[in-house]
Design a protein around this motif. Structure first.
Motif: not given
Length: 530
Positions: A49-74
């Motif tokens: 159910e979740k995979q059908a509703a969660y778009t590639p754009e949403a995933r790209e937005r999430l990962v991009s924001a997390l990388r900006e938040q962390y900078g260099t992550a452990p």
């Protein structure tokens, strides 16, 4: 330090609501208020159910924001960020306020539950990946709820100037002098460094979570970010135009009440806050000004917008809008490829108010899983329990029952004059029958004497019981003190004690929790040092 793990049903602890225990028992009355029960066999359908509703754009937005938040992550976090970019990866999420130095123990228990469940889901579904996520409630503005914590019986507080805005944005001015310098010297350096090396409370909380859980790949998210708020625009538009969330909650509340359950949170006509230019977080309150115009006021300000103005603001500057407790879960599920939310009993209760809210916005409703709860019993306290003839499971029983059990084990004679009371009542009944035959005016006198004699016998029973208890007064005093130690103020240890009270003496505590917790077993955990 080795520990022994046992469990008991939540209902037997006497510490949880009927809604939670009924949910765990899968009572039919609660079935309409959740999507799928948190059992391992139900996750495949939730993923679909979740995979059908969660778009590639949403995933790209999430990962991009997390990388900006962390900078260099452990390292382990970086590995999970890479996994989050893949369409076969899902999240297991818990959330919590920004309590100082982790606040009460249940903060730790929530996160360990998420990490452990992620591992178990990977074993069951090796073709997918599962990332544990800690959602920081950075937009909450009730600073008084989070500005203190307790350690070894002492309360530590941060007296900071708070403008009434999102607590995650608070600068850490004076934090080191006011609070860190007052901590016991045994506190691990990581707890100092997280705050000393950070500019805001949100940054410090994330760094402390990284220090405690980074090796397990926990991803911490601060959703108070303009890039992430862009994903919230469709929800903002629908809420502003139709105010659908309140209607959905009110209808659900009526059904919950009819089933015998009290709603946990209060819904408002518009379940949004507005973050002012001064940084305050104020409610949006609708005011009807004629049939063709609905204006919305920003509480405690002179700002007032009609619907079109508010919609334009939401589209151009969504970061100025903040969801309240009703819409925050929707925001979370819009952002994350999430399967399950892990929360405390109160959170489970308010999520049960939200199923129709999710339906109104067309967002998949996740599974709702109660976090693991635990009682930690140190070696010293475990030894005291054994001397009293008790174990970690029995200590949850009421104190009078425990005293009786301990007294029996110590050979205390049980004092009961029940038979004598019955014999006395029978004797007076015969006298009353005689008075009724000879002189009915004496019946009340006989009854009064019967009552006086019964009271006297009851008083003697109490005195005899005290005399019996006095023989074992030391053991009862130890039992009472131990009960208060393990259940501070009569409540669960996890609701008041800080993790440092254990971690200082037992550095392996978090690993022990990971070994002990079984999130889908849905039982209370007791950990005893051996």
């Amino acid at each position: 330090m080795p520990t022994r793990c046992t469990t008991l049903p939540y209902a037997e602890t006497g510490a949880f609501s009927s809604l939670l225990t009924d949910y765990l028992a899968q009572k039919p009355a609660l079935a309409p208020f959740y999507n799928r029960f948190p059992a391992l066999e139900n996750f495949a359908a939730q993923m679909e159910e979740k995979q059908a509703a969660y778009t590639p754009e949403a995933r790209e937005r999430l990962v991009s924001a997390l990388r900006e938040q962390y900078g260099t992550a452990p390292t382990a976090i970086e590995a999970n960020l890479q996994l989050l970019a893949q369409p076969t990866t899902f999240t297991v999420t818990t959330g919590h306020q920004l309590n100082l130095l982790t606040g009460p123990l249940y903060f730790i228990y929530k996160i360990v539950s998420a990490i452990k469940l992620s591992r178990q889901l990977k074993e069951a579904h090796p073709q997918h990946d599962f990332v544990p996520v800690y959602w920081m409630a950075t937009e909450d503005h009730d600073f008084a709820e989070i500005n203190h914590f307790s350690l070894f019986g002492k309360t530590y507080a941060w007296d900071a100037a708070n403008p009434g805005g999102p607590v995650g944005r608070l600068p850490l001015d004076g934090f080191a002098d006011q609070l860190l310098s007052q901590l016991p010297p045994e506190v691990p350096a990581a707890f100092h460094e997280a705050y000393a090396d950070s500019k805001t409370l949100a940054e410090a909380t994330r760094k402390l979570a990284d220090s405690l859980f980074g090796e397990f790949g926990l991803v911490t998210i601060d959703a108070d970010r303009p890039a992430l708020k862009q994903a919230f625009v469709p929800v903002l538009e629908k809420e502003i135009k139709e105010q659908v969330s309140n209607a959905a909650v009110q209808a659900t509340n009526a059904r919950l009440a009819a089933a015998g359950y009290k709603p946990q949170v209060y819904s408002r006509p518009i379940n949004l806050f507005f973050i002012t230019d001064e940084g305050k977080r104020e409610r949006l309150e609708p005011d009807a000004n004629g049939a063709d115009c609905v204006e919305v006021t920003v509480r405690n300000t002179a700002r007032c917008h009609n619907q079109e103005e508010l919609l334009a603001l939401a589209r151009q500057h969504p970061e100025q809008f903040s969801p309240n407790v009703v819409l925050r879960p929707v925001y979370q599920e819009v952002l994350l490829p999430n399967l399950v939310y892990i929360g405390g009993a109160a959170e489970v209760a308010y999520w049960f108010q939200l199923k129709d809210v999710f339906a109104a916005f067309g967002v998949p409703y996740p599974m709702v899983l109660p976090r693991n709860s635990a009682e930690y019993i140190s070696r010293a306290n475990s030894g005291k329990l054994k001397k009293l003839g008790l174990d970690g499971r029995e200590i949850f029983r009421p104190l009078p029952e425990l005293k009786k059990q301990v007294g029996t084990a110590l050979g205390q004679e049980e004092i009961s004059l029940k038979e004598q009371q019955q014999a006395l009542a029978a004797a007076f009944q015969q006298v009353q029958d005689l008075a009724q035959r000879l002189d009915p005016t004496l019946v009340k006198t006989v009854a009064a004497e019967a009552q006086k004699a019964a009271a006297g016998l009851a008083g003697l029973e109490k005195r005899l019981s005290k005399a019996s208890e006095a023989k074992h007064e030391t053991a009862y005093a130890q039992l009472t003190a131990l009960k208060e130690k393990l259940f501070p103020g009569g409540g669960l240890q996890e609701r008041s004690e800080n993790v440092l009270s254990i971690l200082i003496n037992n550095p392996g505590f978090i690993e022990q929790l990971l070994d002990a917790f079984e999130p889908l077993a849905l039982e209370f955990t007791v950990l005893e040092e051996e």
